[in-house]
Design an enzyme around this catalytic site. Sequence first.
Site, PDB file in Angstrom:
ATOM      1  N   ASN A  70      24.852  35.034  38.276  1.00 40.89           N
ATOM      2  CA  ASN A  70      25.970  35.483  39.103  1.00 40.89           C
ATOM      3  C   ASN A  70      25.699  36.790  39.843  1.00 40.89           C
ATOM      4  OD1 ASN A  70      26.105  36.041  36.211  1.00 40.89           O
ATOM      5  ND2 ASN A  70      27.828  37.357  36.699  1.00 40.89           N
TER       6      ASN A  70
ATOM      7  N   SER B  94      33.887  26.452  36.331  1.00 39.79           N
ATOM      8  CA  SER B  94      35.218  27.016  36.621  1.00 39.79           C
ATOM      9  C   SER B  94      35.621  26.630  38.038  1.00 39.79           C
ATOM     10  CB  SER B  94      35.148  28.547  36.575  1.00 39.79           C
ATOM     11  OG  SER B  94      35.852  29.082  35.496  1.00 39.79           O
TER      12      SER B  94
ATOM     13  N   HIS C 264      37.726  27.927  40.228  1.00 36.33           N
ATOM     14  CA  HIS C 264      37.962  28.940  41.272  1.00 36.33           C
ATOM     15  C   HIS C 264      36.685  29.424  41.934  1.00 36.33           C
ATOM     16  CE1 HIS C 264      36.972  32.772  39.041  1.00 36.33           C
ATOM     17  NE2 HIS C 264      37.053  31.942  38.026  1.00 36.33           N
TER      18      HIS C 264
ATOM     19  N   THR D 166      48.897  21.623  25.870  1.00 40.10           N
ATOM     20  CA  THR D 166      49.455  20.806  26.955  1.00 40.10           C
ATOM     21  C   THR D 166      48.634  21.013  28.219  1.00 40.10           C
ATOM     22  OG1 THR D 166      51.653  21.012  25.991  1.00 40.10           O
ATOM     23  CG2 THR D 166      51.555  20.396  28.317  1.00 40.10           C
TER      24      THR D 166
ATOM     25  N   CYS E  16      31.275  46.457  36.240  1.00 37.20           N
ATOM     26  CA  CYS E  16      30.441  47.641  36.012  1.00 37.20           C
ATOM     27  C   CYS E  16      31.309  48.884  35.966  1.00 37.20           C
ATOM     28  CB  CYS E  16      29.465  47.680  37.193  1.00 37.20           C
ATOM     29  SG  CYS E  16      28.495  49.117  37.335  1.00 37.20           S
TER      30      CYS E  16
HETATM   31  N1  PMP Z   1      29.845  32.471  33.775  1.00 40.38           N
HETATM   32  C1  PMP Z   1      29.457  32.951  34.969  1.00 40.38           C
HETATM   33  C2  PMP Z   1      28.020  32.838  35.356  1.00 40.38           C
HETATM   34  C3  PMP Z   1      30.385  33.547  35.811  1.00 40.38           C
HETATM   35  O1  PMP Z   1      29.974  34.027  37.001  1.00 40.38           O
HETATM   36  C4  PMP Z   1      31.737  33.631  35.418  1.00 40.38           C
HETATM   37  C5  PMP Z   1      32.779  34.278  36.299  1.00 40.38           C
HETATM   38  N2  PMP Z   1      32.429  35.516  36.803  1.00 40.38           N
HETATM   39  C6  PMP Z   1      32.088  33.109  34.162  1.00 40.38           C
HETATM   40  C7  PMP Z   1      31.117  32.541  33.365  1.00 40.38           C
HETATM   41  C8  PMP Z   1      33.500  33.168  33.651  1.00 40.38           C
HETATM   42  O2  PMP Z   1      34.340  32.356  34.414  1.00 40.38           O
HETATM   43  P1  PMP Z   1      35.923  32.499  34.305  1.00 40.38           P
HETATM   44  O3  PMP Z   1      36.229  33.937  34.583  1.00 40.38           O
HETATM   45  O4  PMP Z   1      36.457  31.580  35.339  1.00 40.38           O
HETATM   46  O5  PMP Z   1      36.314  32.120  32.925  1.00 40.38           O
END
Ligand code: PMP
Length: 372
Positions: A150, A199, A201, A242, A330
């Site tokens: 990420n 995820s 989003h 749920t 950070c």
């Molecule tokens: N893993 C990685 C590589 C991510 O970039 C993120 C979100 N920054 C997450 C896990 C966690 O995802 P969420 O905040 O949607 O639970």
Amino acid sequence: MVYLDNSATTKMYEEVYEAMLPFLLREYGNPSSKYYAQANTSKKAVEESRLQLSSLLGTSTDEIIFTSGSTESNNMIIKGVADFYSEKGNHIITSVAEHPSVLETCEFLESKGYRVTYLETDRYGRVDPKSVEQEICQDTILVTIMWGNNELGSLNNIEAISNICLQSGTFFHTDATQVVGKLDFSLEDYPGISFMSCSAHKFHGPKGIGAVYIKKDQYGIPTPITPLLHGGGQEKEIRSGTLAVHNIVGMGKAAKVTEQNLKNNIRRLIENEEYLTGLLNNKFGDAISFNSDIKDKIPGILNVQFKGINNELLLKQLAPYVAASTGSACSSSKPSHVLAAAGYSHEEIRSSIRFSMSSMTTKEELTVFNEL
Ligand code: PMP
């Protein structure tokens, strides 16, 4: 203003919003209830979404379990495997460049007596597959290595790592949060992946909804793990609670739109990354350097060092024109663990910023860098 923080979260697709609305108002039935129309409508919508997500990921529908997002998915798999297979062994392999939802879960398990190997990474946050092979032993119950990083955008060699795990009969979990919608892959091609987290989003779906892929065996039995959430037994007794139907519908729709446009979107991300790299080079020249690799990476993520400039101050100054981030949660006392693991000095980390695009990012928006 150009939004370049898509690795943190993305804007929802208009179609996703439209698809979710009925389930926030009229269609409020509980999909686990029976017989009456609203319950059936909700149940059908959940199953349609499961189909849409499984189609994007290349899985069977019964290999998808909805969760609240990747944090939960990562916790669920790591703790679930650790508990269920504790008789078999107590060793977990991960890397130093994982997301905190993996790292801190592993640290928690260490405090409970599990042994965790944190593999070192190269300059781009990548794990050497050979080091995975070397560390696997009789006690190893899980390897958990992220697909794409990420912060730096680097891709791990998931094919090699999953093959190593397959050959040694070790479960392999990959956190694919950052690659869904930015990489054209099908889990059918990776028989060594036992579990995968994502995820919604991060690919233009709503927040608070995600999924795990749990591979089933040749008899159609899902790999057993201990549930993280006990309760009403929803999601095949693996994830109680749920179902958030509106969010699930949003995730399904986001998966569908993503799948339909995947090739074009990837092409656009690659082009726009090249374009942004050129703009930054023209504007800043030797005053910047790129932390991200130029190959084997998630398209659209650039981690850039502005030499001698404090990243927090720069982000603040850029804020009216460019929305970006340092790439990690950070704080002044805790600089990026990923860049630190990749070998960057404190000073270099403190001057690094992540720009992350989505398929919605346009060249016109990026020209804001010319005007700074
Ligand atoms: N893993 C990685 C590589 C991510 O970039 C993120 C979100 N920054 C997450 C896990 C966690 O995802 P969420 O905040 O949607 O639970």
